[in-house]
Design an enzyme around this catalytic site. Structure first.
Site, short mmCIF file in Angstrom:
data_model
loop_
_atom_site.label_atom_id
_atom_site.label_comp_id
_atom_site.label_asym_id
_atom_site.label_seq_id
_atom_site.Cartn_x
_atom_site.Cartn_y
_atom_site.Cartn_z
CB CYS A 172 -6.02 0.02 5.66
SG CYS A 172 -4.31 -0.58 5.49
CG ASP A 177 -19.18 -2.18 -11.00
OD1 ASP A 177 -19.12 -2.76 -12.09
OD2 ASP A 177 -20.24 -1.92 -10.43
CB CYS A 236 -1.52 2.24 5.76
SG CYS A 236 -1.36 1.22 4.29
CD GLU A 281 -2.24 4.95 2.26
OE1 GLU A 281 -3.30 5.50 1.96
OE2 GLU A 281 -1.96 3.77 1.90
CG HIS A 283 -1.91 -1.04 1.30
ND1 HIS A 283 -2.92 -1.03 2.23
CD2 HIS A 283 -2.10 -2.17 0.55
CE1 HIS A 283 -3.69 -2.09 2.06
NE2 HIS A 283 -3.19 -2.80 1.04
#
Length: 163
Positions: A83, A157, A86, A55, A53
């Site tokens: 998250c 999506d 992170c 971060e 990630h």
């Protein structure tokens, strides 16, 4: 406002991450004087590492490059609320401030059940509150939501791109 400028730069880093096949997240590290020290996009695809990630990687790189005392005066700007993993990395690196653009709740709304990003339902503030450091956490910046969501459109999506 400088926060907006730095979040825009982090969003450009997120666009670059997506262009490289990674999830569209970006982060930058800014010192107390306003100079950008480092930039990092998500790199899980290119590194074959689910923990890559933006971060976490930025916090790790910063921890190796700078003294903890200096990092306390720095701000990590990120497109989305970090998250728990992170936020923990930011905590251990001793970065004194987090500024994020969109909330974890908004991210969950965008990603849904997509297995590329099984988003936690836990904000960075809860992780910080469980620690012993008074890390400042600012966000979300609702006035930038549309801009910060743009790199995500169609990623999670394919039908979302038409919305």
């Amino acid at each position: 406002m400088r926060h907006i400028d730095y979040l825009r730069r982090a969003n450009e880093v997120a666009r670059q991450a997506r262009a490289c096949g990674n999830t569209p997240f970006g982060a930058i590290l800014v010192d107390a004087g306003g100079q950008i020290l480092m930039e990092q996009g998500n790199a899980e695809h290119e590194l074959h590492d689910a923990t890559a990630h933006a971060e976490r990687m930025l916090a790790s790189r910063a921890s190796a490059a700078y003294d903890k005392k200096d990092l306390w005066g720095c701000t990590l700007y990120t497109t989305c609320e970090p998250c728990p993993m992170c936020t923990g990395a930011i905590y251990w690196a001793n970065i004194g401030r987090i500024v994020y653009g969109i909330s974890e709740g908004k991210l969950l709304e965008m990603t849904g059940a997509d297995d590329k990003n099984p988003t936690f339902h836990m904000g960075a503030d809860k992780v910080i509150a469980a620690g012993q450091k008074n890390i400042e956490c600012l966000g979300p910046f609702s006035e930038m939501e549309e801009e910060l969501v743009a790199p995500h459109k169609g990623f999670w999506d394919p039908d979302q791109a038409a919305k």
